[in-house]
Design a protein around this motif. Structure first.
Motif, PDB file in Angstrom:
ATOM      1  N   SER A  10       0.915  -1.208   0.075  1.00 50.15           N
ATOM      2  CA  SER A  10       0.087   0.167   0.034  1.00 50.15           C
ATOM      3  C   SER A  10       0.827   1.336   0.266  1.00 50.15           C
ATOM      4  N   ALA A  11       0.350   2.185   0.053  1.00 50.31           N
ATOM      5  CA  ALA A  11       0.981   3.691   0.262  1.00 50.31           C
ATOM      6  C   ALA A  11       1.648   3.878   1.330  1.00 50.31           C
ATOM      7  N   GLU A  12       1.269   2.961   2.414  1.00 50.20           N
ATOM      8  CA  GLU A  12       1.424   3.278   3.670  1.00 50.20           C
ATOM      9  C   GLU A  12       2.727   2.088   4.004  1.00 50.20           C
ATOM     10  N   SER A  13       3.752   2.720   4.649  1.00 51.73           N
ATOM     11  CA  SER A  13       5.118   2.017   4.488  1.00 51.73           C
ATOM     12  C   SER A  13       4.655   0.729   5.602  1.00 51.73           C
ATOM     13  N   GLY A  14       5.088  -0.550   5.009  1.00 50.23           N
ATOM     14  CA  GLY A  14       5.066  -1.626   5.726  1.00 50.23           C
ATOM     15  C   GLY A  14       3.733  -2.328   5.703  1.00 50.23           C
ATOM     16  N   VAL A  15       2.510  -1.707   5.030  1.00 54.71           N
ATOM     17  CA  VAL A  15       1.271  -2.141   4.926  1.00 54.71           C
ATOM     18  C   VAL A  15       0.871  -2.690   3.882  1.00 54.71           C
ATOM     19  N   ARG A  16       0.610  -4.070   3.739  1.00 52.98           N
ATOM     20  CA  ARG A  16      -0.056  -4.670   2.488  1.00 52.98           C
ATOM     21  C   ARG A  16      -1.487  -4.797   2.443  1.00 52.98           C
ATOM     22  N   LEU A  17      -2.053  -4.914   1.197  1.00 54.79           N
ATOM     23  CA  LEU A  17      -3.411  -4.992   0.707  1.00 54.79           C
ATOM     24  C   LEU A  17      -3.575  -6.373   0.311  1.00 54.79           C
ATOM     25  N   PRO A  72      -9.827  -5.768  -4.443  1.00 52.35           N
ATOM     26  CA  PRO A  72      -9.079  -5.203  -3.368  1.00 52.35           C
ATOM     27  C   PRO A  72      -9.485  -5.155  -2.124  1.00 52.35           C
ATOM     28  N   GLN A  73      -9.123  -5.129  -0.970  1.00 51.69           N
ATOM     29  CA  GLN A  73      -9.458  -5.016   0.391  1.00 51.69           C
ATOM     30  C   GLN A  73      -8.705  -3.921   0.756  1.00 51.69           C
ATOM     31  N   ARG A  74      -9.627  -2.710   1.051  1.00 48.40           N
ATOM     32  CA  ARG A  74      -8.622  -1.600   1.575  1.00 48.40           C
ATOM     33  C   ARG A  74      -8.193  -1.814   3.064  1.00 48.40           C
ATOM     34  N   ARG A  75      -7.229  -0.759   3.184  1.00 46.73           N
ATOM     35  CA  ARG A  75      -6.625  -0.914   4.490  1.00 46.73           C
ATOM     36  C   ARG A  75      -7.407  -1.198   5.873  1.00 46.73           C
ATOM     37  N   GLY A  76      -7.054  -2.390   6.670  1.00 45.10           N
ATOM     38  CA  GLY A  76      -7.846  -2.774   7.956  1.00 45.10           C
ATOM     39  C   GLY A  76      -9.042  -3.379   7.457  1.00 45.10           C
ATOM     40  N   ARG A  77      -9.297  -3.790   6.198  1.00 48.42           N
ATOM     41  CA  ARG A  77     -10.586  -4.728   5.734  1.00 48.42           C
ATOM     42  C   ARG A  77      -9.935  -6.001   5.149  1.00 48.42           C
ATOM     43  N   GLY A  78     -10.833  -7.033   5.243  1.00 43.94           N
ATOM     44  CA  GLY A  78     -10.471  -8.348   4.858  1.00 43.94           C
ATOM     45  C   GLY A  78      -9.061  -8.849   5.831  1.00 43.94           C
ATOM     46  N   GLY A  82      -2.735  -2.985   8.461  1.00 43.08           N
ATOM     47  CA  GLY A  82      -3.086  -1.306   8.682  1.00 43.08           C
ATOM     48  C   GLY A  82      -4.473  -1.323   9.498  1.00 43.08           C
ATOM     49  N   VAL A  83      -4.767   0.114   9.673  1.00 44.48           N
ATOM     50  CA  VAL A  83      -6.025   0.496  10.531  1.00 44.48           C
ATOM     51  C   VAL A  83      -7.238   0.692   9.390  1.00 44.48           C
ATOM     52  N   TYR A  84      -8.182   0.315   9.902  1.00 49.11           N
ATOM     53  CA  TYR A  84      -9.402   0.648   9.086  1.00 49.11           C
ATOM     54  C   TYR A  84      -9.829   2.116   9.526  1.00 49.11           C
ATOM     55  N   GLY A  85      -9.721   2.965   8.735  1.00 49.99           N
ATOM     56  CA  GLY A  85      -9.837   4.299   8.878  1.00 49.99           C
ATOM     57  C   GLY A  85     -10.624   5.362   7.813  1.00 49.99           C
ATOM     58  N   GLU A  86     -11.848   4.540   7.407  1.00 54.52           N
ATOM     59  CA  GLU A  86     -12.667   5.362   6.410  1.00 54.52           C
ATOM     60  C   GLU A  86     -14.043   5.880   6.962  1.00 54.52           C
ATOM     61  N   ARG A 108      -8.508   8.451   2.021  1.00 59.90           N
ATOM     62  CA  ARG A 108      -7.703   7.316   2.606  1.00 59.90           C
ATOM     63  C   ARG A 108      -8.123   6.159   1.407  1.00 59.90           C
ATOM     64  N   ALA A 109      -9.380   5.957   1.436  1.00 59.59           N
ATOM     65  CA  ALA A 109      -9.772   4.707   0.434  1.00 59.59           C
ATOM     66  C   ALA A 109      -9.196   5.180  -1.162  1.00 59.59           C
ATOM     67  N   VAL A 110      -9.033   6.288  -1.579  1.00 66.11           N
ATOM     68  CA  VAL A 110      -8.450   6.989  -3.032  1.00 66.11           C
ATOM     69  C   VAL A 110      -7.101   6.477  -2.968  1.00 66.11           C
ATOM     70  N   GLU A 111      -6.311   6.622  -1.657  1.00 65.45           N
ATOM     71  CA  GLU A 111      -4.684   5.969  -1.770  1.00 65.45           C
ATOM     72  C   GLU A 111      -4.648   4.622  -1.800  1.00 65.45           C
ATOM     73  N   ASP A 112      -5.607   3.728  -1.455  1.00 58.02           N
ATOM     74  CA  ASP A 112      -5.642   2.439  -1.537  1.00 58.02           C
ATOM     75  C   ASP A 112      -5.763   2.064  -2.949  1.00 58.02           C
ATOM     76  N   VAL A 113      -6.695   2.647  -3.943  1.00 58.41           N
ATOM     77  CA  VAL A 113      -6.997   2.438  -5.025  1.00 58.41           C
ATOM     78  C   VAL A 113      -6.004   2.741  -5.997  1.00 58.41           C
ATOM     79  N   ASP A 114      -5.149   3.794  -5.625  1.00 55.15           N
ATOM     80  CA  ASP A 114      -3.810   4.169  -6.187  1.00 55.15           C
ATOM     81  C   ASP A 114      -2.829   2.990  -6.043  1.00 55.15           C
ATOM     82  N   ALA A 115      -2.833   2.385  -4.893  1.00 53.58           N
ATOM     83  CA  ALA A 115      -1.736   1.438  -4.732  1.00 53.58           C
ATOM     84  C   ALA A 115      -2.113  -0.013  -5.816  1.00 53.58           C
ATOM     85  N   VAL A 116      -3.397   0.020  -6.001  1.00 52.76           N
ATOM     86  CA  VAL A 116      -3.735  -1.224  -6.835  1.00 52.76           C
ATOM     87  C   VAL A 116      -3.372  -0.903  -8.478  1.00 52.76           C
ATOM     88  N   VAL A 117      -3.959   0.377  -8.807  1.00 53.22           N
ATOM     89  CA  VAL A 117      -3.518   0.723 -10.068  1.00 53.22           C
ATOM     90  C   VAL A 117      -1.939   0.573 -10.376  1.00 53.22           C
TER      91      VAL A 117
END
Length: 251
Positions: A10-17, A72-78, A82-86, A108-117
């Motif tokens: 993900s865009a957050e260091s050390g956090v995977r989606l 994709p499962q966004r941060r903190g989901r599935g 990371g922390v779920y912060g939506e 925050r959700a947009v950042e996770d879609v960026d990582a997927v793209v």
């Protein structure tokens, strides 16, 4: 149909989606849809956060037509880290109606879609010219808005029952049309599929969001089906519309 599960940065260091993929049996490259999940109802039941969402009925629809479907499962989901912060309220009471908190959660959700793209660009089995973004509920509004915020990324966008805040929040009348309007600059055809009896988003509100989107320069078709928020699970009500939409996109 088989599901494959894997993790991407993900865009957050050390956090995977976590991503769940379903694809046809041949080698590809495949036209590909990125399908985004929704919320967890009121956000109060934390056990729902860890539930991976990859609806087989949606995956099967696309795979049968030669498409790969990614969930994709966004941060903190599935199983994503990371922390779920939506847009959760600071007091732990669930999703906040506060406009600033809600929109920060959306960003925050947009950042996770960026990582997927970013991840998709390196997959040889993805047809880069036939990418579609879709989603349900919060994922639906995310799909429409993201396409306009990052133009020239997706060829199309499909929205099932989209909205960020439900009608329990008076602020939904501001937040939802404001976020949908972000999708207008995409200059791509979109498909909006809404249930006429949706318990979270009244159909008049949904039509208003669509009109706001069109007024800002967006393009699309709006379908009202005799169903509630579970429209996605009734393909008999939407598959003909999506068939036609995908055919027009790829012909």
């Amino acid at each position: 149909m088989k599901f494959e599960k894997f993790f991407i940065p993900s865009a957050e260091s050390g956090v995977r989606l976590e991503i769940v993929a379903a694809k046809p049996n041949d080698k590809g490259p495949f036209p590909t849809v990125v399908f985004n999940h929704g919320s967890t109802g009121r956000g109060q039941n934390r056990s729902l956060y860890s539930r991976t969402v990859a609806p087989a009925i949606v995956a099967g629809y696309f795979v049968e037509r030669g498409w790969m479907a990614l969930f994709p499962q966004r941060r903190g989901r599935g199983k994503s880290e990371g922390v779920y912060g939506e847009g959760l309220a600071p007091d732990g009471s669930g999703y906040s109606c506060d406009v600033e908190i809600a929109i920060t959660g959306f960003e925050r959700a947009v950042e996770d879609v960026d990582a997927v793209v970013n991840y998709l660009r390196d997959r040889s089995d993805v047809d880069q010219d036939k990418l579609v973004i879709g989603g349900v509920s919060r994922g639906g509004i995310l799909a429409i808005a993201y396409a306009g915020m990052k133009p020239n990324t997706f060829r199309g966008s499909i929205n099932f029952n989209g909205g960020w805040l439900g009608r329990a929040c008076p602020s939904h009348e501001f937040v939802n049309p404001t976020l949908f309007e972000r999708g207008a600059p995409a200059e791509i055809p979109t498909l909006w599929l809404h249930g006429s009896y949706d318990q979270y988003y009244q159909i008049g509100h949904c039509r208003g969001n669509f009109e706001r989107f069109l007024s800002a320069g967006g393009q699309g078709d709006f379908v009202a089906a005799p169903m509630g928020h579970a429209l996605m699970f009734k393909p008999a009500l939407w598959k003909d519309h999506v068939d036609r939409y995908l055919r027009d996109l790829t012909d």
